[in-house]
Write an enzyme that holds these catalytic residues in place. Sequence first.
Site, PDB file in Angstrom:
ATOM      1  N   SER A 234       0.835  -1.195   0.000  1.00 27.05           N
ATOM      2  CA  SER A 234       0.000   0.000   0.000  1.00 27.05           C
ATOM      3  C   SER A 234       0.870   1.244   0.000  1.00 27.05           C
ATOM      4  O   SER A 234       1.862   1.330   0.735  1.00 27.05           O
ATOM      5  CB  SER A 234      -0.905   0.002   1.243  1.00 27.05           C
ATOM      6  OG  SER A 234      -1.475   1.276   1.439  1.00 27.05           O
ATOM      7  N   LYS A 235       0.494   2.233  -0.812  1.00 30.26           N
ATOM      8  CA  LYS A 235       1.222   3.504  -0.839  1.00 30.26           C
ATOM      9  C   LYS A 235       1.154   4.209   0.510  1.00 30.26           C
ATOM     10  O   LYS A 235       2.063   4.955   0.873  1.00 30.26           O
ATOM     11  CB  LYS A 235       0.645   4.417  -1.923  1.00 30.26           C
ATOM     12  CG  LYS A 235       0.896   3.942  -3.345  1.00 30.26           C
ATOM     13  CD  LYS A 235       0.307   4.920  -4.350  1.00 30.26           C
ATOM     14  CE  LYS A 235       0.576   4.460  -5.772  1.00 30.26           C
ATOM     15  NZ  LYS A 235       0.026   5.408  -6.765  1.00 30.26           N
ATOM     16  N   ARG A 236       0.073   3.996   1.218  1.00 26.56           N
ATOM     17  CA  ARG A 236      -0.105   4.679   2.509  1.00 26.56           C
ATOM     18  C   ARG A 236       0.699   4.021   3.630  1.00 26.56           C
ATOM     19  O   ARG A 236       0.985   4.663   4.634  1.00 26.56           O
ATOM     20  CB  ARG A 236      -1.592   4.702   2.881  1.00 26.56           C
ATOM     21  CG  ARG A 236      -2.432   5.600   1.997  1.00 26.56           C
ATOM     22  CD  ARG A 236      -3.877   5.616   2.452  1.00 26.56           C
ATOM     23  NE  ARG A 236      -4.497   4.316   2.298  1.00 26.56           N
ATOM     24  CZ  ARG A 236      -5.073   3.887   1.177  1.00 26.56           C
ATOM     25  NH1 ARG A 236      -5.079   4.661   0.105  1.00 26.56           N
ATOM     26  NH2 ARG A 236      -5.625   2.693   1.115  1.00 26.56           N
ATOM     27  N   ARG A 237       1.052   2.750   3.453  1.00 28.29           N
ATOM     28  CA  ARG A 237       1.666   2.010   4.559  1.00 28.29           C
ATOM     29  C   ARG A 237       3.096   1.550   4.248  1.00 28.29           C
ATOM     30  O   ARG A 237       3.933   1.486   5.144  1.00 28.29           O
ATOM     31  CB  ARG A 237       0.794   0.790   4.873  1.00 28.29           C
ATOM     32  CG  ARG A 237       1.280  -0.076   6.014  1.00 28.29           C
ATOM     33  CD  ARG A 237       0.403  -1.295   6.157  1.00 28.29           C
ATOM     34  NE  ARG A 237       0.341  -2.079   4.931  1.00 28.29           N
ATOM     35  CZ  ARG A 237      -0.778  -2.384   4.289  1.00 28.29           C
ATOM     36  NH1 ARG A 237      -1.940  -1.984   4.755  1.00 28.29           N
ATOM     37  NH2 ARG A 237      -0.752  -3.099   3.166  1.00 28.29           N
TER      38      ARG A 237
END
Length: 469
Positions: A234-237
């Site tokens: 994930s780009k967020r994680r």
Amino acid sequence: MTVRVRFAPSPTGMFHVGGARSALQNWIYAKQQGGVFVLRVEDTDAARNKPEWTEGILSALDWIGISRGSYEGPYFQSQNAGEHRAAAARLYESGRAYYCDCTREDVQARTGSQHQGYDGYHRDLGLGPGEGRALRFRTPDEGTTVVVDLIRGEPTFENRLIEDFVIARGDGSAVFLLANVVDDMTMGITHVIRAEEHLPNTPKQQLLWDALGVKPPVWAHVPVVVNEKRQKLSKRRDKVALEAYRDEGYLAGAMRNYLMLLGWAPSGDREIVPWSVIEDEFRLEEVNPSPAFFDEKKLRAFNGEYIRALPVAEFIDACQPWLTGTGTIAPPPWQPEEFDADAFAAVAPLAQTRIAVLSEIVPNVDFLFLAAPTIDEAAWTKTMKDGSADLLDAAVAAFEALESWDAESLKSTLEAVGAERGLKLGKTQAPVRVAVTGRTIGLPLFESLEVLGRERTLTRMRAARLRLV
């Protein structure tokens, strides 16, 4: 028939390593088949697209070896809007699609569930086109849709479980499902090699191909890329931007090699292989459909191997962006006029064996180019114990008396200083290393002192001794 594959990223952020893996697989497959690699930028999400993201995609592809001018495109999905609308009109006129003005709340009110999909309310009401009315595909009531996939066999989907999905919005613009199909048709794509996450869309897209009277492409859905917790990257994680790895100092060759191992392996008990071997041996049908673990530690080890395999001259060239602060690389802590290319060349072979990413070159050699070392206070506290002042005094006196300032003489001299105090060389050299480099670890000490020179070495040792007063 000429094989035509495509890579179709969206310019909505940094270039994902999973996308890079798919691009490489498409690239190799096209080359193996004597085919064509097409780059299509799916830029219809106007609210999120930015020109710099498109340039980022092109630059990232350049970096991993898919260079501009060697492929067809880039095409832009937004330029094909007329074809999208024409295909939607054909589907409506043939009875394969119908208009609907239901809202999500309408469907929920009729079904009593917020989880149930569209209930087909307008399927046979004959609602015509109009403002705010979406166009839905009329999914067959019976039968199955079989997706022939080079990697996954023949996944089969019951048509009755596929809702009448939207293919055009209320403003007439095509949604991804239809736009993607029409673009592939227009560009003559014969093979679609893409991530597993698109597999649930594939029966819908295959139904669209059939309804538009064109034979579907050959499908190949490569495994999803997951982190150490087996969660989809994930780009967020997670650290997923290819540009971030490039700017940290990963080599393109190491990244290419590692990405191609996500779901596939070359013959024999080996993983680090020449790119020519990967190009020869890669087979889509041999890709493992199970999730592929992106192991950053393993990638780092790969990169270290690639760095050590470079000729020294190439290693020196590869380090230049970090030594000079060019491109997207942050400036080093020294001023340009302080950098000594000859001094760096002297220690480069030593540094090459000790770093795993090129950005690590800076903390390994900064002591050579700074007026004074940057002291790691934790290292100072750990190293400068009782007796360090006496040891530094003796080492300074012994070094001052040296006739030849070379690594071997420095080592034997400091060994003697330590032996007089009952210390092994490791304990003896620790305070000297911190005094001169500011750290407890780094390049071989005596070779470093030789390059640093007599005057600068002794100045730093005296300064450390004064700090111990």
